[in-house]
Design a protein around this motif. Structure first.
Motif, PDB file in Angstrom:
ATOM      1  N   UNK A 128      67.542  38.946  25.720  1.00 45.10           N
ATOM      2  CA  UNK A 128      67.916  40.272  26.448  1.00 45.10           C
ATOM      3  C   UNK A 128      66.948  41.150  25.949  1.00 45.10           C
ATOM      4  N   UNK A 129      66.106  41.071  24.923  1.00 47.35           N
ATOM      5  CA  UNK A 129      65.043  41.909  24.684  1.00 47.35           C
ATOM      6  C   UNK A 129      63.678  41.505  25.122  1.00 47.35           C
ATOM      7  N   UNK A 130      63.713  40.271  26.240  1.00 47.21           N
ATOM      8  CA  UNK A 130      62.390  39.750  26.630  1.00 47.21           C
ATOM      9  C   UNK A 130      61.611  40.729  27.101  1.00 47.21           C
ATOM     10  N   UNK A 131      60.264  40.868  26.647  1.00 46.51           N
ATOM     11  CA  UNK A 131      59.133  41.757  27.197  1.00 46.51           C
ATOM     12  C   UNK A 131      58.783  41.300  28.611  1.00 46.51           C
ATOM     13  N   UNK A 132      58.837  42.191  29.573  1.00 43.55           N
ATOM     14  CA  UNK A 132      58.655  41.722  30.979  1.00 43.55           C
ATOM     15  C   UNK A 132      57.374  42.267  31.252  1.00 43.55           C
ATOM     16  N   UNK A 133      56.453  41.537  31.541  1.00 44.00           N
ATOM     17  CA  UNK A 133      55.020  41.858  32.189  1.00 44.00           C
ATOM     18  C   UNK A 133      55.390  42.735  33.300  1.00 44.00           C
TER      19      UNK A 133
END
Length: 264
Positions: A52-57
């Motif tokens: 859920x904390x994925x860093x999205x480009x």
């Protein structure tokens, strides 16, 4: 929750946030965790197994709407936002659909006894939460009709196919490692099934009963079995008397989590 519930929640969230002039493809990203399971080799475990904390480009910013779906499901399944995907099924979950579903477990066990089919308490708990999710969008049908959610979702599929497939393919490939030909086939099938007419046909208890029977292989021509099955779904419908409260609490939790819409 089912696709129409997810779409309605996002509609209301964006409306309350006064987000305007946003393309309809955001609603397709929002249902992607369920939509992708149209493919026989893609499971819901895979589509929900994202940090859920994925860093999205920036170039894949539409992934934020996939994340919105996952956050809503977390609150329905667990009662809190998960830092990581939960592998372990917990029949005592504090998620909304499980808390509501607990009241159905004994009825589910009794239903299976009628057709002499063995089922564990844990499996009955799993089925109970799914019945709650199956029935939830029927409970909010007046709101769905008021917001024209069915029309919106059907239009979003069509709009994405005609205008946004390159971006959609690239984003879904980055997020899930699903290949272009697979995504193309999923969207082709979606264009057949996710239509206004197709969605409207599903908006009744009878269709949900058939969906439940098919999913769990429940076959019987016994009238007692059918009567108990129908009573089970009516019981589920009666249990959902706080749909607006669940929506408000869900949206507030997502806001507190600092999820923000993106117009890019």
């Amino acid at each position: 929750m089912f696709m129409l519930t997810h779409t309605y929640f996002l509609q209301k969230y964006l409306g309350a946030a006064d987000v305007k002039n946003i393309d309809l493809d955001v609603y397709v990203y929002n249902i992607a965790p369920d939509l992708l399971t149209i493919h026989p080799q893609i499971s819901s475990n895979k589509t929900h197994k994202i940090r859920r904390s994925l860093q999205i480009p920036v170039q894949y910013s539409r992934s934020a709407y996939v994340m919105f779906h996952l956050l809503v499901d977390d609150l329905s399944h667990y009662g809190y936002i998960c830092s990581d995907f939960q592998e372990e099924f917990n029949s005592n979950s504090k998620g909304y659909s499980y808390v509501k579903g607990k009241h159905l477990i004994n009825s589910i066990l009794d239903l299976h006894k009628i057709i002499n089919k063995e089922i564990s308490y844990k499996e009955a708990a799993y089925q109970s939460h799914l019945i709650i999710e199956m029935i939830y969008d029927l409970v909010i049908l007046n709101q769905i009709n008021s917001f024209k959610t069915i029309d919106l979702l059907a239009e979003a599929i069509d709009f994405t196919l005609k205008n946004k497939m390159n971006e959609f393919v690239a984003t879904i490939n980055w997020l899930y490692d699903v290949e272009k030909n697979e995504i193309d086939e999923i969207m082709r099938r979606a264009s057949i099934y996710i239509t206004k007419e197709g969605l409207e046909r599903l908006m009744n208890i009878e269709s949900r009963i058939h969906l439940y029977k098919d999913k769990f292989g429940l076959k019987s021509n016994d009238q007692l079995f059918y009567d108990c099955l129908k009573n089970l779904f009516q019981q589920a419908r009666d249990l959902i008397d706080d749909d607006e409260l669940f929506f408000q609490e869900t949206i507030q939790t997502i806001k507190n989590y600092s999820w923000l819409p993106t117009s890019r």
